[in-house]
Enzyme design. Sequence first.
Site, PDB file in Angstrom:
ATOM      1  N   LYS A   1       0.841  -1.206   0.000  1.00 41.39           N
ATOM      2  CA  LYS A   1       0.000   0.000   0.000  1.00 41.39           C
ATOM      3  C   LYS A   1       0.873   1.251   0.000  1.00 41.39           C
ATOM      4  O   LYS A   1       2.060   1.190   0.333  1.00 41.39           O
ATOM      5  CB  LYS A   1      -0.938  -0.015   1.204  1.00 41.39           C
TER       6      LYS A   1
ATOM      7  N   ARG B   1     -11.647  -0.624  14.116  1.00 42.38           N
ATOM      8  CA  ARG B   1     -11.485   0.146  12.882  1.00 42.38           C
ATOM      9  C   ARG B   1     -12.371  -0.468  11.806  1.00 42.38           C
ATOM     10  O   ARG B   1     -13.292   0.170  11.325  1.00 42.38           O
ATOM     11  CB  ARG B   1     -10.003   0.158  12.468  1.00 42.38           C
TER      12      ARG B   1
ATOM     13  N   TYR C   1      12.913  31.479   1.447  1.00 41.60           N
ATOM     14  CA  TYR C   1      11.706  32.193   1.883  1.00 41.60           C
ATOM     15  C   TYR C   1      11.810  32.613   3.351  1.00 41.60           C
ATOM     16  O   TYR C   1      12.347  31.883   4.175  1.00 41.60           O
ATOM     17  CB  TYR C   1      10.493  31.267   1.768  1.00 41.60           C
TER      18      TYR C   1
ATOM     19  N   MET D   1       8.865  23.984  -2.056  1.00 41.27           N
ATOM     20  CA  MET D   1       8.034  22.898  -2.564  1.00 41.27           C
ATOM     21  C   MET D   1       8.829  21.933  -3.445  1.00 41.27           C
ATOM     22  O   MET D   1       8.681  20.716  -3.350  1.00 41.27           O
ATOM     23  CB  MET D   1       6.836  23.469  -3.343  1.00 41.27           C
TER      24      MET D   1
END
Length: 374
Positions: A40, A134, A266, A315
């Site tokens: 997964k 769950r 930044y 980013m």
Amino acid sequence: MAVTQRDRAWVEVNREALHRNLEVLRARLPENCRLMPVLKANAYGHGAAVTAKALAQMGVTSFCVACAAEGVDLRQQGISGEILILGYTPASQFPLLHRYRLTQTVVDTSHAVQLSQFGRKLRVQVSIDTGMHRLGVGSGQLEQLFRIFQLPNLEITGIFTHLCAEDLDSQEARTFTFRQAEEFYTVVNALKGWGFFPKAHLLSSYGILNYPELAGDYARIGIALYGVLSTQQDAAKSPVHLQPVLSLKARIASVREVPSGEHVGYGLQFAANRTAKIATLTIGYADGLPRALSCGVGSVLIHGRKAPIAGCICMDQTMIDVTDIPDVHPGDIAVLIGASGSQRITAYDWASQAHTITNEILSRLGPRLERILV
Ligand SMILES: *Cc1c(COP(=O)(O)O)cnc(C)c1O
């Protein structure tokens, strides 16, 4: 010319480490318990297709994923064998289950009824809730379970439960885990009494390490297969030696001199206190580098030496301070996770710097990174 991400930022998956971990973990379990690797979240960031193909070559024939889309993706990459979807799939996606021969987890009784109402035979495994609360049919709800096994269109190949405290070694956690296992095997025995003999499984990574005696027909192996545990403290206590499978690398785009007193990046968060040499890397937080590693919390390796992250991670790019490292040039490779010379940065380092666990760090490595088997 084809664009290869090796020119930017990429993940290397070490086949030998993967194979070693598979063998070491298999050796802890009884002969008849098979490993079911969990792929997964893009194989915990390692790349689902690359990892699945390597594991298939090592003889693995059963896999787990989280959702239908991940299962379809593996089939489209040519992966055969059993693919068990561990999470919920809505009725709108049942046709995919059928077309791609995916095995769906029954998450509760109403889901079982829906799956049967699809009208064509679907392969399923029934999740049993033994205390995590769950997903799953409650371990005390034997009548409902019996009804599920009577539904006309389900081919039930297995039942499983999930242990939610198998990683802890307090007495409370051990008592709880043994109770979960006992409830699960009570269900397995009730099914036998009714003439049903599905495969049964409950262990995942920490279970294999801490409770190998509870093994069923399979063990669903995620994080440990990738050669790490959730924290460095857990790794220090591990009864087996695991090898990290993943390395993360990026290129240097540009190197510049920044005069004393000038800022980098930044938000004016880094100011050079001497004439600094700053290199810009082609990787950023969108690729999974946690922004919490900004401003010297984290480092990368250049030519076997540590270079602290300078200012805020962007980013798509990250600046590092290479003032003390000679001969740094555009195109050079930075190691973000892995070894360079005698130095090593691990997923544990990132996890502790970002106040999380390695599972989150690895699974968030982004889709722009190419995955390469080495
Ligand atoms: C993710 C998951 C696993 C694998 O867990 P690891 O701790 O990474 O081995 C196993 N079973 C279920 C149900 C899961 O959701």
